[in-house]
Write a protein that holds these residues in place. Structure first.
Motif, PDB file in Angstrom:
ATOM      1  N   MET A   1      37.374  40.707  35.331  1.00 59.53           N
ATOM      2  CA  MET A   1      37.533  41.498  36.598  1.00 59.53           C
ATOM      3  C   MET A   1      37.093  40.836  37.951  1.00 59.53           C
ATOM      4  O   MET A   1      35.833  40.212  38.009  1.00 59.53           O
ATOM      5  CB  MET A   1      36.610  42.999  36.340  1.00 59.53           C
ATOM      6  CG  MET A   1      36.838  43.912  37.428  1.00 59.53           C
ATOM      7  SD  MET A   1      35.693  45.548  36.905  1.00 59.53           S
ATOM      8  CE  MET A   1      36.581  45.894  35.325  1.00 59.53           C
TER       9      MET A   1
ATOM     10  N   GLN B   1      37.267  44.395  42.425  1.00 58.34           N
ATOM     11  CA  GLN B   1      37.238  45.671  41.627  1.00 58.34           C
ATOM     12  C   GLN B   1      35.791  46.217  41.453  1.00 58.34           C
ATOM     13  O   GLN B   1      35.625  47.465  41.446  1.00 58.34           O
ATOM     14  CB  GLN B   1      38.008  45.227  40.209  1.00 58.34           C
ATOM     15  CG  GLN B   1      38.173  46.373  39.154  1.00 58.34           C
ATOM     16  CD  GLN B   1      38.867  47.606  39.824  1.00 58.34           C
ATOM     17  OE1 GLN B   1      39.958  47.484  40.360  1.00 58.34           O
ATOM     18  NE2 GLN B   1      38.566  48.815  39.311  1.00 58.34           N
TER      19      GLN B   1
ATOM     20  N   LYS C   1      34.754  48.170  44.286  1.00 59.88           N
ATOM     21  CA  LYS C   1      35.454  49.732  44.271  1.00 59.88           C
ATOM     22  C   LYS C   1      34.790  50.650  43.502  1.00 59.88           C
ATOM     23  O   LYS C   1      34.469  51.569  43.759  1.00 59.88           O
ATOM     24  CB  LYS C   1      36.842  49.427  43.820  1.00 59.88           C
ATOM     25  CG  LYS C   1      38.079  48.721  44.796  1.00 59.88           C
ATOM     26  CD  LYS C   1      39.300  48.929  44.269  1.00 59.88           C
ATOM     27  CE  LYS C   1      40.261  48.106  45.207  1.00 59.88           C
ATOM     28  NZ  LYS C   1      41.457  47.776  44.737  1.00 59.88           N
TER      29      LYS C   1
END
Length: 206
Positions: free
Chosen positions: A1, A5, A8
């Motif tokens: 990841m 991400q 977020k």
């Protein structure tokens, strides 16, 4: 990841915590009790935000911190001894008290995972018995410090009803000991349930 991400996810958590704080501030049972209850959570959140770039935690740790903050905001809004869901539990099962306070201290045991992360990343400690012992000792120390702060505030304002609501003893002379015990039980269970999951988060790029 990738990092974007993670960012977020962290922003979503921040939004949820902020929304819960705003909600809790709207017509609480008592503004003084609300201030006493939410101040530690707000202070902790500010520290986490200020350290975000210098020392970024895993998403699991941020989720735990967010959950603990929201639980404190709920307690601050209603007063711990009068949270509606736990009043319903009290009436339904004919209990002697509203147990949201006990639940809150049990939930605080999740913070053991956050301490575990900090110690693994910032000290030479490795996974094993010593790490477990030190984290549990730190959790008990934090629980004791919180109870001492509550006691000092109670002594300084014995006659103020809102302060007594903040203490939330509900007439139980052993309330302090129960709170610390529930925190310890929560810490042990969090360790057993989440350590392996936490290790997977630690392996991912932050």
């Amino acid at each position: 990841m990738d990092t974007s991400q993670h960012l977020k996810e962290h922003l979503v958590l921040l939004f949820l915590v902020t929304a819960a704080l705003i909600w809790s501030a709207v017509k609480p049972a008592s503004y003084l009790t609300w201030l006493l209850e939410v101040s530690p959570a707000v202070a902790g959140l500010l520290i986490v935000i200020l350290l975000y770039r210098r020392f970024r935690l895993t998403t699991l740790s941020y989720a735990i911190i967010s959950l603990l903050a929201i639980s404190m905001f709920i307690g601050g809004h209603y007063v711990y001894s009068n949270v509606p869901l736990f009043n319903w539990v009290k009436d339904t099962f004919d209990l002697e008290r509203n147990h949201y306070d006990r639940f809150g201290h049990f939930l605080k045991g999740l913070f053991a995972i956050v301490l575990r992360e900090i110690l693994l990343r910032k000290t030479s400690l490795t996974r094993g018995g010593w790490l477990f012992l030190i984290v549990m000792s730190m959790m008990l120390a934090i629980a004791a410090l919180y109870e001492i702060i509550e006691w000092i505030i109670g002594q300084l304002a014995k006659q103020v009803k809102q302060v007594q609501d903040f203490l939330g003893t509900q007439g139980d002379i052993w309330d302090t000991q129960w709170d610390m015990l529930f925190c310890l039980i929560g810490s042990i269970l969090a360790w057993l349930a989440l350590s392996k999951i936490h290790d997977r988060f630690l392996k991912k790029p932050l």
